[in-house]
Design an enzyme around this catalytic site. Structure first.
Site, PDB file in Angstrom:
ATOM      1  N   ARG A  47       0.829  -1.214   0.000  1.00 41.43           N
ATOM      2  CA  ARG A  47       0.000   0.000   0.000  1.00 41.43           C
ATOM      3  C   ARG A  47       0.870   1.274   0.000  1.00 41.43           C
ATOM      4  O   ARG A  47       0.560   2.250   0.689  1.00 41.43           O
ATOM      5  CB  ARG A  47      -0.944   0.040   1.202  1.00 41.43           C
ATOM      6  CG  ARG A  47      -1.981  -1.045   1.254  1.00 41.43           C
ATOM      7  CD  ARG A  47      -3.001  -0.902   0.127  1.00 41.43           C
ATOM      8  NE  ARG A  47      -4.132  -1.780   0.350  1.00 41.43           N
ATOM      9  CZ  ARG A  47      -4.175  -3.065  -0.001  1.00 41.43           C
ATOM     10  NH1 ARG A  47      -3.146  -3.626  -0.602  1.00 41.43           N
ATOM     11  NH2 ARG A  47      -5.263  -3.780   0.232  1.00 41.43           N
ATOM     12  N   SER A 102     -10.726  -0.667   3.287  1.00 37.92           N
ATOM     13  CA  SER A 102      -9.958  -0.809   4.537  1.00 37.92           C
ATOM     14  C   SER A 102      -9.506   0.568   5.006  1.00 37.92           C
ATOM     15  O   SER A 102      -8.868   1.296   4.258  1.00 37.92           O
ATOM     16  CB  SER A 102      -8.706  -1.656   4.310  1.00 37.92           C
ATOM     17  OG  SER A 102      -9.045  -2.902   3.798  1.00 37.92           O
ATOM     18  N   GLU A 161      -4.844   3.668   6.262  1.00 36.63           N
ATOM     19  CA  GLU A 161      -4.614   3.541   4.821  1.00 36.63           C
ATOM     20  C   GLU A 161      -5.283   4.729   4.124  1.00 36.63           C
ATOM     21  O   GLU A 161      -4.791   5.245   3.131  1.00 36.63           O
ATOM     22  CB  GLU A 161      -5.227   2.226   4.330  1.00 36.63           C
ATOM     23  CG  GLU A 161      -4.947   1.953   2.880  1.00 36.63           C
ATOM     24  CD  GLU A 161      -5.764   0.811   2.326  1.00 36.63           C
ATOM     25  OE1 GLU A 161      -6.593   1.068   1.441  1.00 36.63           O
ATOM     26  OE2 GLU A 161      -5.556  -0.327   2.772  1.00 36.63           O
TER      27      GLU A 161
HETATM   28  N1  EPU Z   1     -10.816 -10.669  10.203  1.00 36.53           N
HETATM   29  C1  EPU Z   1     -11.483 -10.739  11.422  1.00 36.53           C
HETATM   30  N2  EPU Z   1     -12.448  -9.804  11.665  1.00 36.53           N
HETATM   31  C2  EPU Z   1     -12.770  -8.829  10.787  1.00 36.53           C
HETATM   32  C3  EPU Z   1     -12.077  -8.748   9.566  1.00 36.53           C
HETATM   33  C4  EPU Z   1     -11.093  -9.694   9.286  1.00 36.53           C
HETATM   34  O1  EPU Z   1     -11.219 -11.607  12.228  1.00 36.53           O
HETATM   35  O2  EPU Z   1     -13.675  -8.045  11.096  1.00 36.53           O
HETATM   36  C5  EPU Z   1      -9.813 -11.708   9.894  1.00 36.53           C
HETATM   37  C6  EPU Z   1     -10.374 -12.715   8.900  1.00 36.53           C
HETATM   38  O3  EPU Z   1     -11.032 -13.736   9.523  1.00 36.53           O
HETATM   39  C7  EPU Z   1      -9.126 -13.202   8.188  1.00 36.53           C
HETATM   40  C8  EPU Z   1      -8.217 -12.000   8.212  1.00 36.53           C
HETATM   41  O4  EPU Z   1      -8.706 -11.138   9.229  1.00 36.53           O
HETATM   42  O5  EPU Z   1      -8.513 -14.209   8.900  1.00 36.53           O
HETATM   43  C9  EPU Z   1      -8.102 -11.314   6.879  1.00 36.53           C
HETATM   44  O6  EPU Z   1      -9.358 -10.788   6.468  1.00 36.53           O
HETATM   45  P1  EPU Z   1      -9.713 -10.449   4.936  1.00 36.53           P
HETATM   46  O7  EPU Z   1      -9.330 -11.581   4.054  1.00 36.53           O
HETATM   47  O8  EPU Z   1     -11.115  -9.974   4.908  1.00 36.53           O
HETATM   48  O9  EPU Z   1      -8.732  -9.318   4.522  1.00 36.53           O
HETATM   49  P2  EPU Z   1      -8.166  -8.016   5.275  1.00 36.53           P
HETATM   50  O10 EPU Z   1      -6.797  -8.314   5.749  1.00 36.53           O
HETATM   51  O11 EPU Z   1      -9.135  -7.535   6.288  1.00 36.53           O
HETATM   52  C10 EPU Z   1      -7.025  -7.119   3.105  1.00 36.53           C
HETATM   53  C11 EPU Z   1      -6.966  -5.847   2.317  1.00 36.53           C
HETATM   54  C12 EPU Z   1      -8.233  -5.647   1.528  1.00 36.53           C
HETATM   55  C13 EPU Z   1      -8.380  -6.827   0.572  1.00 36.53           C
HETATM   56  C14 EPU Z   1      -8.403  -8.121   1.377  1.00 36.53           C
HETATM   57  C15 EPU Z   1      -8.403  -9.335   0.513  1.00 36.53           C
HETATM   58  C16 EPU Z   1      -5.549  -4.321   3.581  1.00 36.53           C
HETATM   59  C17 EPU Z   1      -5.481  -3.121   4.449  1.00 36.53           C
HETATM   60  N3  EPU Z   1      -6.771  -4.720   3.219  1.00 36.53           N
HETATM   61  O12 EPU Z   1      -8.077  -6.991   4.059  1.00 36.53           O
HETATM   62  O13 EPU Z   1      -8.105  -4.465   0.761  1.00 36.53           O
HETATM   63  O14 EPU Z   1      -9.567  -6.714  -0.195  1.00 36.53           O
HETATM   64  O15 EPU Z   1      -7.221  -8.208   2.212  1.00 36.53           O
HETATM   65  O16 EPU Z   1      -7.147  -9.467  -0.098  1.00 36.53           O
HETATM   66  O17 EPU Z   1      -4.504  -4.880   3.234  1.00 36.53           O
HETATM   67  C18 EPU Z   1      -8.557  -2.118   0.821  1.00 36.53           C
HETATM   68  O18 EPU Z   1      -7.332  -1.952   0.822  1.00 36.53           O
HETATM   69  O19 EPU Z   1      -9.370  -1.153   0.825  1.00 36.53           O
HETATM   70  C19 EPU Z   1      -9.086  -3.481   0.827  1.00 36.53           C
HETATM   71  C20 EPU Z   1     -10.401  -3.726   0.917  1.00 36.53           C
END
Ligand code: EPU
Length: 338
Positions: free
Chosen positions: A164, A238, A334
């Protein structure tokens, strides 16, 4: 000379749906128009370049000249047996660009389906999702350097991409107006299905023979189920980055919180999902007046209607404080607060 309007509402132009007025506002449709920016009386107010407005939180009126990048279009520049090189205008809608590629069998951006925003914003924060980042397919970024008053073309390496992050958020912040991006896509796809629940979703869809269209559809289904549609509930995806901590630190946390998820990175760091920590702190689904934390994704802050940007900014500080207090980790935003 660019046509300049005064006191223009930015509400329809940011995905958080925040009401805020631009002192001056112009649409940029051709890159040549950048050469005469300095001759415009609005230039003295300072430039603020707006793309899809999907990564900003407006906390008040913008006392500057908002330049809305609308340079559109997609062109095939060159191809060989393996690759195709596409030119895209910075103002082109990112998801339309992804669909253009998917329909033609050009692989590389299908995992990045349905990300709000524009082509020109993709390199700024090196957008990423489901195991793929924009940097993986970016060959060149063209921009107007406001300081040098010239156009410059940066290679992938020049852009200094990180998670990012890029040079456009660093030393070139506020100095570069990105006008177009050249992408190199693959004619022979390499599928990325190991991240998150893509595989699972493909199974639910009954996919037996994989294609980039299937991956794009799976990503669209996952995103639509988990992330709020900005057309319905204002948000900027995010709000925070996922922190990267030394492995030793992660092991300590794991001993204390056995269920804490962690994704090992190259080198000696682990990425911890901020959404998990925010949820553990009890914020998931939190609501106050018209703002809060999304019920299905704690990393996403939302505007249910008439929230004020300042309230969401304050909420983000409270969330950062509680994560710091509980896990000893300082979250970083972010989203850019304006
Ligand atoms: N999780 C929780 N609770 C929550 C949200 C997530 O426990 O409320 C846990 C999930 O269970 C999972 C882990 O966190 O084990 C990862 O969650 P998720 O796959 O939803 O992805 P994220 O890390 O929350 C990142 C990116 C997203 C992208 C997704 C999928 C960042 C800051 N965000 O989110 O990007 O779509 O992975 O690759 O890196 C964005 O940048 O705006 C964005 C949406």
């Amino acid at each position: 000379m660019l046509q300049t309007l005064t006191h223009v509402s930015l509400r329809p132009r940011n995905t958080f749906g925040m009401e805020a007025f631009a002192e001056y506002y112009s649409e940029l449709n051709r890159e040549e128009e950048l050469r005469s920016l300095k001759d415009n009386p609005a230039y003295g107010a300072g430039l603020f370049v707006l793309g899809g407005g999907s990564n900003i939180l407006l906390t008040g009126d913008v006392p500057h000249w908002v330049l809305h990048n609308k340079i559109g279009g997609i062109d095939l520049l060159q191809e060989d047996d393996e690759y195709v090189w596409l030119w895209a205008g910075a103002g082109a809608v990112w998801h339309s660009f992804v669909l253009y590629c998917v329909e033609r069998g050009y692989a590389g951006v299908e995992n990045l389906s349905l990300i709000p925003g524009t082509v020109g914003a993709a390199p700024i924060q090196n957008i990423g999702a489901y195991g793929v980042e924009a940097k993986d397919v970016i060959e060149e970024v063209r921009f107007f350097d406001l300081e040098q008053q010239t156009f410059r073309n940066f290679t992938q390496a020049d852009c200094r991409f990180g998670y990012r992050d890029s040079i456009f958020k660093g030393t070139l912040k506020g100095r570069a107006v990105i006008t177009s991006v050249v992408f190199r896509l693959n004619k022979i796809p390499r599928f990325h299905t190991s991240y998150g629940n893509i595989r699972q979703e493909l199974d639910v869809m009954g996919v037996t023979e994989l294609s980039i269209k299937h991956i794009s559809d799976a990503v669209i289904r996952i995103r639509s189920a988990k992330l709020p549609d900005p057309e319905k509930i204002g948000n900027a995806g995010s709000f925070f980055k996922n922190p990267e901590v030394p492995n030793a630190r992660y092991e300590q946390l794991k001993a204390q919180y056995p269920t804490i998820p962690g994704f090992p990175l190259e080198g000696d760091h682990t990425k911890i999902p901020a959404g998990w920590m925010i949820e553990q702190c009890g914020w998931k689904g939190y609501r106050e007046d018209d703002y809060g934390v999304h019920k299905d994704q704690a990393l996403v802050l939302v505007n249910y209607g008439n929230a004020k940007g300042a309230d969401i900014a304050t909420l983000s500080v409270k969330i950062m404080d509680s994560v710091k207090h509980r896990f000893g980790i300082q979250l970083e935003r972010e989203v850019q607060i304006i």
